[in-house]
Design an enzyme around this catalytic site. Structure first.
Site, PDB file in Angstrom:
ATOM      1  N   GLY B  41      19.858  14.322 -15.810  1.00 46.81           N
ATOM      2  CA  GLY B  41      19.338  13.739 -14.574  1.00 46.81           C
ATOM      3  C   GLY B  41      17.900  13.311 -14.765  1.00 46.81           C
ATOM      4  N   ALA B  45      12.860  15.643 -10.380  1.00 46.68           N
ATOM      5  CA  ALA B  45      12.867  16.911 -11.110  1.00 46.68           C
ATOM      6  C   ALA B  45      13.079  16.666 -12.604  1.00 46.68           C
ATOM      7  CB  ALA B  45      13.945  17.838 -10.552  1.00 46.68           C
ATOM      8  N   HIS B 267      20.920  14.046   8.649  1.00 45.19           N
ATOM      9  CA  HIS B 267      19.667  13.411   9.041  1.00 45.19           C
ATOM     10  C   HIS B 267      19.845  12.692  10.370  1.00 45.19           C
ATOM     11  CE1 HIS B 267      16.007  11.133   8.917  1.00 45.19           C
ATOM     12  NE2 HIS B 267      15.643  11.731   7.809  1.00 45.19           N
ATOM     13  N   SER B 285      13.707   6.140   8.018  1.00 49.55           N
ATOM     14  CA  SER B 285      12.820   7.273   7.734  1.00 49.55           C
ATOM     15  C   SER B 285      12.456   8.085   8.969  1.00 49.55           C
ATOM     16  CB  SER B 285      11.536   6.761   7.099  1.00 49.55           C
ATOM     17  OG  SER B 285      10.564   7.774   7.126  1.00 49.55           O
ATOM     18  N   ARG B 338      15.050  18.333  11.666  1.00 48.23           N
ATOM     19  CA  ARG B 338      16.202  17.447  11.570  1.00 48.23           C
ATOM     20  C   ARG B 338      17.472  18.032  12.171  1.00 48.23           C
ATOM     21  NH1 ARG B 338      14.977  15.155   5.465  1.00 48.23           N
ATOM     22  NH2 ARG B 338      13.254  13.856   6.181  1.00 48.23           N
ATOM     23  N   GLU B 455      16.989  19.282  -6.067  1.00 45.77           N
ATOM     24  CA  GLU B 455      18.056  19.434  -5.080  1.00 45.77           C
ATOM     25  C   GLU B 455      19.265  20.168  -5.659  1.00 45.77           C
ATOM     26  OE1 GLU B 455      19.244  15.730  -3.220  1.00 45.77           O
ATOM     27  OE2 GLU B 455      20.680  16.712  -1.895  1.00 45.77           O
ATOM     28  N   LEU B 471      10.772  15.819  -2.085  1.00 52.25           N
ATOM     29  CA  LEU B 471       9.967  15.257  -3.173  1.00 52.25           C
ATOM     30  C   LEU B 471       9.031  16.328  -3.705  1.00 52.25           C
ATOM     31  CD1 LEU B 471       9.125  11.748  -1.688  1.00 52.25           C
ATOM     32  CD2 LEU B 471      11.137  12.510  -2.913  1.00 52.25           C
TER      33      LEU B 471
END
Ligand code: FES
Lengths: 263, 678
Positions: B41, B45, B267, B285, B338, B455, B471
């Site tokens: 990945g 990260a 979200h 956003s 959220r 994540e 982030l």
């Protein structure tokens, strides 16, 4: 609203792999909704092909929201299709009409060989960045962020250049297959910031050197790249890079070929 | 005692990390060159970890399925990145960020990890600025901040609505530099399909070259999974099309426990579904909630007329609008976390107040702040004493454009509606998964040598993640945590290597020649062969959509025991059908997107069931996990700390059998309370 009222004829470039020849094949799709994105329309075609036991059309895509830069279709002779300022994945079928014929091809450029159908190899871009599209700062050695005040205007301009998504539309749009817009956007971003100043000469020389080595063409200032860039990257960046390149070439002491200033 | 040892260092909370860092064993530079690390990945990260480890002298290999590491889905994060810098002098501190994160996570995260995250948050901003990441600035040249949900300070750094893009390109540039220097070998268009373990220890991976179809063996003294979340189990989510759980799931099958799979984040502000053709959902956003007010009509008749198109939003009088978040949560208003905002939207829509044709949408309206907040301020600045409504709007529009222009354009592009004129329509959608591979304080999973970052692990966000914290966590893990914690393990590898030096069949001599690699490769080959040989009648997407619908209906924003039990049965049936009826076109030895999808969906079909099992055992509501049976009279989530203050870590026993292990959560620095945003 799942099915709409548009029937379309698609002529799509099919090519088994890099070493075989490709050609345009004609397909029909029906009941396309104007609310679909362009890629969702191809999803419909692919579902149809799978049902018939045929191989679906291969195309690159990931985020489908205009930011990853992976989608890359050349639609009716234009990178990312008929609208300005957006990527293919953001193009919606309301931009087309019932009965239209749409020609879909891969990016065409010497430095972007076709991998399969509409998928091309853009790894040349990564190799250019690896030559100097960075600031040589190891993790953990940074000072407090607010120790470097940067005039808002410079920060904003650097940001505008940094908004490039690396999709390659600029190359596909250019008759010469030049990568000047892509390379100059990164050079500009880092040149505009004080952090990028120490390596500015080596950076521009190394990146341009790699760009030429990859087989990208020359820039003849037609501006097609800027017009087709989905992120509105300005052609002024190219002028800035040319100045940087000139100064760097005139004042360089001896050739450097490292990946740039290891610390 | 639990089999789970979280390895939290001793000492007071705010000293743990400092003490750890100065006492963790180091690996000397000469040995680092002999140690190989596999990073799977290339998002925040993965890229940050790979670049940093390479800078330190390790030999690193990075894998990503996209055509370039720069395309990882971190790129799509819009709003910002939190850091306890207190640049705004509004009372922020490491403790406050820590506290907000624990509370926001509904007291289901591990204190020590979250405190460390807060401690290193400031370094992230320093590092990114040094790399040339153009974060937003004020006129004075200093960095700018904005507010995000669940906090009362301004600690979010941002780059317009493209913060993830800018941070990822920063990490990507650091990674490319290391590639250029020869310290990292990059494998783009490669997908990890199997973890290789030898005597229970992670030793490498099997990856498929997506262009040629060839299966490759790659050795590593440690393997880092930085593979993101599993939101695509729902088919429709804000994740990129390729985001998947395969790497983490294969690890689970090899012995890495999967923690809290039922914690998914819905979200609140996404563009509503427009039809069956929909392939993904687009986020608007959270930063928009700074200036957008969320409402539905007070009267059902109005809602009905909006749905049928007889009325426009502007036809609803101010007094007939229900700003339900401001009404229910006066202290936080539109900036509640959220999970709270999402549930409130669902509650209004379920009650019949939804505003679009499907009844599954609420308004996010900028008119008020455009005119009254920004328009008026601009008018005052310009000395216009009695501005007209049109003047206010024109002045305010410029400010709004500067702040959110790209988001407004994106909205218009997708919906065909201009949000400067009409309110946006929004509805909650799957966005992030707090659950993931269980890791200890070192970020190591229950398989020695296997780590999970960002994540892909479970550790920092509890049952609900606060905005702008993903982030932060991805970069904290990659830049500032793993470079230290991996030393604790690799120093033991160095001792092992020197002890086994003379042995002709040592792991380090054999590397990928070890029979375990062949066995793993054959497994992978067998699965590919099986998928291609079924030659059924239904596409991979057919099954994925079917699974997604079950997950959304029964394991989505609200869950109940009965529904979850049904879901488990349904998923099993879909899985059986998949393995009998799926049609995967094409061959194994070529670029084959259908084959890639099929492998991923096969894993989602197993994970989905585990998510339901996890949701079923957790007889409480917390954060993103809302069990209808457990709510307060006002409809808020009701935790049961006496029985459920634990991390649920699932061991895969094979054949669809799982064993639950519990890690008890202890809160020493924080008083556990019912979460209130009123
Ligand atoms: S798919 Fe990511 S930009 Fe189009």
């Amino acid at each position: 609203m799942s099915s709409g009222n548009m029937n379309l004829t698609l002529k799509i470039w099919r090519q088994k792999n890099a070493s075989t020849a490709g050609k345009l094949i004609t397909y029909q799709v029906a009941d396309i909704s104007p609310d679909m994105s362009f890629l969702e329309m191809i999803d419909v075609l692919n579902e149809q092909l799978i049902q018939k036991g045929e191989e679906p059309v291969a195309f690159d895509h990931d985020c489908r929201e205009g930011i990853c830069g992976m989608c890359s279709l050349y639609i009716n002779g234009r990178p990312h299709g008929p609208k300005y300022g957006i990527t293919t994945c953001q193009l919606h079928m309301r931009s087309f009409n019932h009965g239209d014929t749409i020609i879909i091809e891969p990016w065409r450029a010497k430095a972007f060989p076709v991998v399969k159908d509409l998928v091309v190899d853009r790894s040349a871009f990564d190799r250019i960045i690896a030559k100097g599209g960075f600031i040589s700062v190891n993790t953990g050695s940074a000072k407090d962020a607010n120790n470097i005040p940067i005039p808002k205007q410079n920060a904003d301009e650097a940001f505008e250049a940094a908004a490039c998504i690396g999709c390659g539309a600029c190359v596909a749009a250019c008759a010469n297959g030049s990568a000047m817009l892509f390379v100059s956007a990164k050079v500009s971003q880092l040149t505009l910031l004080p952090q990028g100043k120490p390596e500015r000469k080596e950076r521009v020389l190394n990146m341009v050197g790699q760009m030429d080595a990859e087989g990208f063409g020359n820039c003849s200032n037609t501006g097609a790249c800027e017009a087709e860039c989905p992120k509105g990257i300005s052609i002024e960046n190219i002028a800035r890079m040319n100045r940087e390149f000139l100064v760097a070439s005139l004042t360089k002491k001896e050739p450097k070929n490292s990946g740039g200033g290891a610390m | 005692m639990s089999v789970l040892d979280s390895k939290i260092p001793e000492g007071p909370l705010d000293q743990k990390w400092t003490t750890y860092r100065s006492t963790v064993p180091l690996v000397n530079p000469a040995n680092k060159r002999n140690l190989e690390i596999v990073v799977v990945g290339s998002g925040l990260a993965g890229s940050s970890a790979a670049a940093t480890l390479a800078e330190m002298g390790y030999k690193v290999k990075v894998f990503c399925f996209q055509d370039s590491p720069r395309r990882a889905h971190s790129i799509a994060a819009q709003g910002g990145v939190n850091a306890a810098k207190n640049y705004q002098n509004d009372g922020d501190s490491i403790f406050r960020l820590f506290y907000d994160t624990i509370k926001g996570g509904d007291y289901r995260a591990r204190e020590a990890n979250v405190h460390r995250l807060s401690e290193v948050s400031g370094n992230i901003i320093d590092q990114c600025v040094a790399q040339g990441v153009p974060l937003a600035r004020e006129y004075g040249g200093l960095l700018s901040n904005r507010s995000f949900g669940g906090t009362q300070v301004q600690r979010t750094f941002y780059a317009a609505g493209q913060t993830g893009q800018q941070l990822l390109l920063g990490a990507y540039s650091a990674l490319q530099r290391q590639i250029g220097l020869g310290n990292v070998q990059m494998f783009a268009r490669h997908e990890m399909l199997e973890l290789v373990t030898i005597d229970g220890v992670a030793r490498g991976i099997i990856a498929r070259n997506l262009i040629t179809g060839e299966l490759e063996k790659h050795f590593g003294h440690a393997v880092l999974l930085c593979t993101g979340g599993y939101g695509n189990v729902f088919f429709l989510s804000t994740n990129a099309m390729g985001s998947n759980v395969t790497a983490a799931w294969k690890a689970n099958k090899k012995g890495a426990f999967f923690a809290n799979p039922c914690y998914t984040q819905i979200h609140p502000t996404c563009i509503p579904v427009s039809g069956d053709h929909q392939s993904k959902l687009t986020l608007m956003s959270e930063s928009l909630r700074n200036d957008g007010r969320i409402w539905v009509p007070k009267k059902k008749e109005d809602a009905e007329e909006l749905r049928s198109g007889k009325k426009k939003p502007s036809d609803i009088a101010e007094d007939d609008r229900d700003y339900y978040l401001e009404r229910r949560y006066p202290a936080f208003g539109n900036l509640v976390p959220r999970d709270v905002a999402s549930r409130a939207a669902k509650e209004r829509c379920d009650a019949g107040f939804g505003v679009n044709a499907t009844g599954q949408a609420v308004f996010l309206d900028f008119q008020f702040n455009m005119k009254e907040k920004y328009g008026r301020a601009e008018a005052t600045k310009k000395g216009i004493s009695n501005p007209t409504d049109a003047q206010l709007k024109a002045l305010g529009k410029d400010v709004v454009k500067e702040k959110y222009g790209n988001l407004f354009d994106m909205y218009k592009q997708i919906t065909g509606v201009d949000p400067y004129e009409e309110p946006m329509q929004i509805y909650p959608a799957v966005h992030y998964t707090m659950g993931g591979l269980w890791v200890d304080y070192n970020l190591m999973t229950t398989i020695p040598g296997l780590y999970a970052l960002g994540e892909a692990n479970f550790s920092d966000h509890g049952a609900n993640r606060l905005g702008a914290s993903a982030l932060m966590q991805g970069l904290a893990d990659g830049y500032f945590v793993i470079p230290y914690t991996i030393g604790a393990y690799l120093s033991t590898e160095v001792s092992r290597m020197s002890a086994e030096k003379g042995k002709s069949d040592s792991i380090d001599k054999l590397k990928t020649q070890h029979p375990a690699f062949d066995a793993a490769l054959q497994n992978t080959q067998a699965q590919i062969h099986k998928l291609l040989s079924i030659k059924g009648t239904k596409s991979v997407d057919y099954f994925h959509k079917k699974l997604g619908k079950v997950m959304w209906d029964k394991c989505g924003m609200a869950r109940n025991a009965e529904g979850l039990k049904v879901a488990i049965k349904e998923i099993q049936a879909i899985r059986d059908e998949f393995w009998k009826e799926v049609r995967v076109t094409g061959e194994a030895n070529e670029l084959n997107l259908e084959l890639e999808k099929a492998g991923r969906v096969a894993d989602f079909l197993e994970l989905g069931e585990l998510m339901c099992m996890d949701a079923l055992q957790r007889n409480e509501s917390c954060g993103g996990h809302f069990r209808e049976e457990y709510q307060t009279e006002e409809g808020e989530a009701q935790r049961d700390d006496a029985h459920f203050s634990f991390v649920a870590a699932w061991e895969n026993k094979g054949n669809g059998q799982f064993e639950l292990h519990k890690e008890n959560l202890e809160f020493k620095a924080i008083k556990v309370a019912q979460r209130s945003y009123k």
